[in-house]
Design a protein around this motif. Structure first.
Motif, PDB file in Angstrom:
ATOM      1  N   THR A 211       0.892  -1.284   0.312  1.00 28.11           N
ATOM      2  CA  THR A 211      -0.174   0.408  -0.123  1.00 28.11           C
ATOM      3  C   THR A 211       0.469   1.253   0.184  1.00 28.11           C
ATOM      4  O   THR A 211       2.441   1.404   0.556  1.00 28.11           O
ATOM      5  CB  THR A 211      -0.890  -0.345   1.002  1.00 28.11           C
ATOM      6  OG1 THR A 211      -1.715   1.249   1.146  1.00 28.11           O
ATOM      7  CG2 THR A 211      -0.242  -0.274   2.035  1.00 28.11           C
ATOM      8  N   ASP A 212       0.509   2.583  -0.771  1.00 24.42           N
ATOM      9  CA  ASP A 212       1.134   3.302  -0.553  1.00 24.42           C
ATOM     10  C   ASP A 212       0.759   4.191   1.284  1.00 24.42           C
ATOM     11  O   ASP A 212       1.394   5.677   0.864  1.00 24.42           O
ATOM     12  CB  ASP A 212       0.595   4.438  -1.514  1.00 24.42           C
ATOM     13  CG  ASP A 212      -0.597   5.134  -1.978  1.00 24.42           C
ATOM     14  OD1 ASP A 212      -1.656   3.992  -1.283  1.00 24.42           O
ATOM     15  OD2 ASP A 212      -0.761   5.275  -3.274  1.00 24.42           O
ATOM     16  N   ASP A 213       0.017   3.513   1.534  1.00 22.37           N
ATOM     17  CA  ASP A 213      -0.602   4.858   2.461  1.00 22.37           C
ATOM     18  C   ASP A 213      -1.071   3.680   3.475  1.00 22.37           C
ATOM     19  O   ASP A 213      -2.681   3.481   3.703  1.00 22.37           O
ATOM     20  CB  ASP A 213      -1.797   5.996   2.532  1.00 22.37           C
ATOM     21  CG  ASP A 213      -1.473   7.097   3.625  1.00 22.37           C
ATOM     22  OD1 ASP A 213      -1.111   6.367   4.708  1.00 22.37           O
ATOM     23  OD2 ASP A 213      -2.919   7.355   3.498  1.00 22.37           O
ATOM     24  N   PHE A 214      -0.373   3.117   4.811  1.00 23.24           N
ATOM     25  CA  PHE A 214      -0.450   2.283   5.671  1.00 23.24           C
ATOM     26  C   PHE A 214      -1.939   2.473   6.160  1.00 23.24           C
ATOM     27  O   PHE A 214      -3.052   2.671   6.568  1.00 23.24           O
ATOM     28  CB  PHE A 214       0.295   1.509   6.477  1.00 23.24           C
ATOM     29  CG  PHE A 214      -0.001   0.794   7.670  1.00 23.24           C
ATOM     30  CD1 PHE A 214       0.082  -0.313   6.885  1.00 23.24           C
ATOM     31  CD2 PHE A 214      -0.447   1.073   8.551  1.00 23.24           C
ATOM     32  CE1 PHE A 214      -0.597  -1.382   8.440  1.00 23.24           C
ATOM     33  CE2 PHE A 214      -0.136  -0.008  10.068  1.00 23.24           C
ATOM     34  CZ  PHE A 214      -0.760  -1.334  10.121  1.00 23.24           C
ATOM     35  N   TRP A 215      -1.756   3.982   6.731  1.00 23.76           N
ATOM     36  CA  TRP A 215      -2.160   4.088   7.713  1.00 23.76           C
ATOM     37  C   TRP A 215      -3.774   4.303   7.333  1.00 23.76           C
ATOM     38  O   TRP A 215      -5.472   3.991   7.893  1.00 23.76           O
ATOM     39  CB  TRP A 215      -2.168   5.405   8.720  1.00 23.76           C
ATOM     40  CG  TRP A 215      -1.053   5.293   9.250  1.00 23.76           C
ATOM     41  CD1 TRP A 215       0.111   5.306   9.963  1.00 23.76           C
ATOM     42  CD2 TRP A 215      -1.325   4.000  10.782  1.00 23.76           C
ATOM     43  NE1 TRP A 215       0.821   4.636  11.153  1.00 23.76           N
ATOM     44  CE2 TRP A 215       0.533   4.114  11.396  1.00 23.76           C
ATOM     45  CE3 TRP A 215      -1.965   2.979  11.564  1.00 23.76           C
ATOM     46  CZ2 TRP A 215       0.386   3.426  12.870  1.00 23.76           C
ATOM     47  CZ3 TRP A 215      -1.867   2.884  12.882  1.00 23.76           C
ATOM     48  CH2 TRP A 215      -0.681   2.534  13.568  1.00 23.76           C
ATOM     49  N   ARG A 216      -4.021   5.052   5.740  1.00 24.06           N
ATOM     50  CA  ARG A 216      -5.580   5.244   5.480  1.00 24.06           C
ATOM     51  C   ARG A 216      -6.182   3.653   5.672  1.00 24.06           C
ATOM     52  O   ARG A 216      -7.021   3.893   5.330  1.00 24.06           O
ATOM     53  CB  ARG A 216      -4.880   5.940   3.596  1.00 24.06           C
ATOM     54  CG  ARG A 216      -6.107   6.159   3.186  1.00 24.06           C
ATOM     55  CD  ARG A 216      -6.052   5.865   1.755  1.00 24.06           C
ATOM     56  NE  ARG A 216      -5.277   5.121   1.238  1.00 24.06           N
ATOM     57  CZ  ARG A 216      -5.054   5.109   0.328  1.00 24.06           C
ATOM     58  NH1 ARG A 216      -4.094   6.039  -0.787  1.00 24.06           N
ATOM     59  NH2 ARG A 216      -4.235   3.851  -0.234  1.00 24.06           N
ATOM     60  N   ASP A 217      -5.765   2.832   5.157  1.00 24.55           N
ATOM     61  CA  ASP A 217      -6.215   1.512   4.950  1.00 24.55           C
ATOM     62  C   ASP A 217      -6.486   0.768   5.191  1.00 24.55           C
ATOM     63  O   ASP A 217      -7.507  -0.260   5.885  1.00 24.55           O
ATOM     64  CB  ASP A 217      -4.605   0.430   3.665  1.00 24.55           C
ATOM     65  CG  ASP A 217      -4.903   1.544   2.212  1.00 24.55           C
ATOM     66  OD1 ASP A 217      -5.476   2.254   2.102  1.00 24.55           O
ATOM     67  OD2 ASP A 217      -4.110   1.014   1.692  1.00 24.55           O
ATOM     68  N   TYR A 218      -5.556   1.023   6.456  1.00 28.91           N
ATOM     69  CA  TYR A 218      -5.900   0.411   8.277  1.00 28.91           C
ATOM     70  C   TYR A 218      -6.395   0.826   8.876  1.00 28.91           C
ATOM     71  O   TYR A 218      -7.603  -0.080   9.731  1.00 28.91           O
ATOM     72  CB  TYR A 218      -4.148   0.582   9.085  1.00 28.91           C
ATOM     73  CG  TYR A 218      -4.496   0.133  10.303  1.00 28.91           C
ATOM     74  CD1 TYR A 218      -4.840  -1.082  11.047  1.00 28.91           C
ATOM     75  CD2 TYR A 218      -4.742   0.801  11.254  1.00 28.91           C
ATOM     76  CE1 TYR A 218      -4.837  -1.731  11.997  1.00 28.91           C
ATOM     77  CE2 TYR A 218      -5.162   0.091  13.033  1.00 28.91           C
ATOM     78  CZ  TYR A 218      -4.902  -1.202  13.445  1.00 28.91           C
ATOM     79  OH  TYR A 218      -5.200  -1.654  14.057  1.00 28.91           O
ATOM     80  N   GLU A 219      -7.198   1.850   9.034  1.00 30.63           N
ATOM     81  CA  GLU A 219      -7.631   3.055  10.035  1.00 30.63           C
ATOM     82  C   GLU A 219      -9.216   3.122   8.928  1.00 30.63           C
ATOM     83  O   GLU A 219     -10.493   3.196   9.705  1.00 30.63           O
ATOM     84  CB  GLU A 219      -7.821   4.037  10.047  1.00 30.63           C
ATOM     85  CG  GLU A 219      -6.535   4.450  10.844  1.00 30.63           C
ATOM     86  CD  GLU A 219      -5.850   5.712  11.053  1.00 30.63           C
ATOM     87  OE1 GLU A 219      -6.675   7.028  10.685  1.00 30.63           O
ATOM     88  OE2 GLU A 219      -5.011   6.335  11.825  1.00 30.63           O
TER      89      GLU A 219
END
Length: 231
Positions: A223-231
């Motif tokens: 992913t290019d943005d872990f926290w975006r996908d995680y949250e």
């Protein structure tokens, strides 16, 4: 493999017509005035739709019948433990469906006898006393908030499964010869990577859930943005 369409056309039409009618009835009831005439008509429409759903729940297609998804406490407990599998409504979702249909039926039935003390009277208003009509009208006003809460809960459950988890359902195929489902999901923005979800079919497999790879990492999702996908 055999593809199974869980919700038939009559049930899909019922679902969207009921959703539109309930929304319109709530709006016209809150605005009032000349729209109360349409509020009454919408109430009759809702009553008719609910009558159809009751009949279709008895004589309709397999997954439309109440007997196919209304289950007992054991099934609900199994679902909460992650051991339930099947097509259509899950055991807990079935309770939500029954609750919403019951509340809507009570609202529609009460509306037949209600009045607004100005210009609106339900079609069966003359069959009861003014005090009884006023009592039912009061219950309808309180029931409005219950309907609103149940609809919100229904939408929240849908949003959780489709948005919170983010995965896209690619395929959900029932294999009758093995009595199992072939469920494939894909991560967000996937370019072809998919995951096959399989239910443990034996005590040995159940014991291995969570440790299928013997403690080793076997899957990496980029992913290019872990926290975006995680949250």
């Amino acid at each position: 493999m055999q593809y199974v369409r869980v919700w038939d056309l009559p049930l899909r039409l019922f679902h969207w017509l009921l959703a539109a009618a309930v929304l319109a009835a709530m709006l016209t009831g809150q605005i009032g005035g000349n729209l109360m005439v349409w509020h009454g008509r919408l109430g009759i429409l809702i009553a008719g739709l609910l009558g159809f759903r009751l009949a279709w729940g008895i004589v309709g297609s397999t997954h439309s019948r109440f007997a196919s998804f209304v289950r007992g406490p054991a099934a609900i407990i199994a679902y909460l433990r992650g051991h339930w599998h099947g097509l259509g409504h899950n055991p807990l979702g079935a309770l939500s469906v029954l609750g919403l249909l019951t509340v809507l039926a009570l609202q529609a039935a009460g509306g037949l006898f209600a009045n607004d003390d100005i210009a609106f009277q339900g079609p069966l208003y003359g069959l009861v006393s003014k005090d009884s009509s006023d009592w039912m009208t009061g219950l309808l006003r309180k029931g409005f908030w219950l309907v609103l809460a149940l609809v919100a809960l229904h939408l929240a459950a849908i949003a959780f499964y489709t948005r919170k988890l983010h995965f896209t359902l690619v395929e959900d195929t029932y294999q009758p010869e093995q009595d199992k489902r072939w469920v494939v999901v894909a991560p967000p923005n996937s370019n072809g990577t998919c995951l096959l979800l399989a239910r443990a079919a034996s005590p040995e497999q159940e014991a291995a859930v969570g440790n299928q790879t013997g403690g080793r990492v076997f899957l990496f999702l980029q992913t290019d943005d872990f926290w975006r996908d995680y949250e």
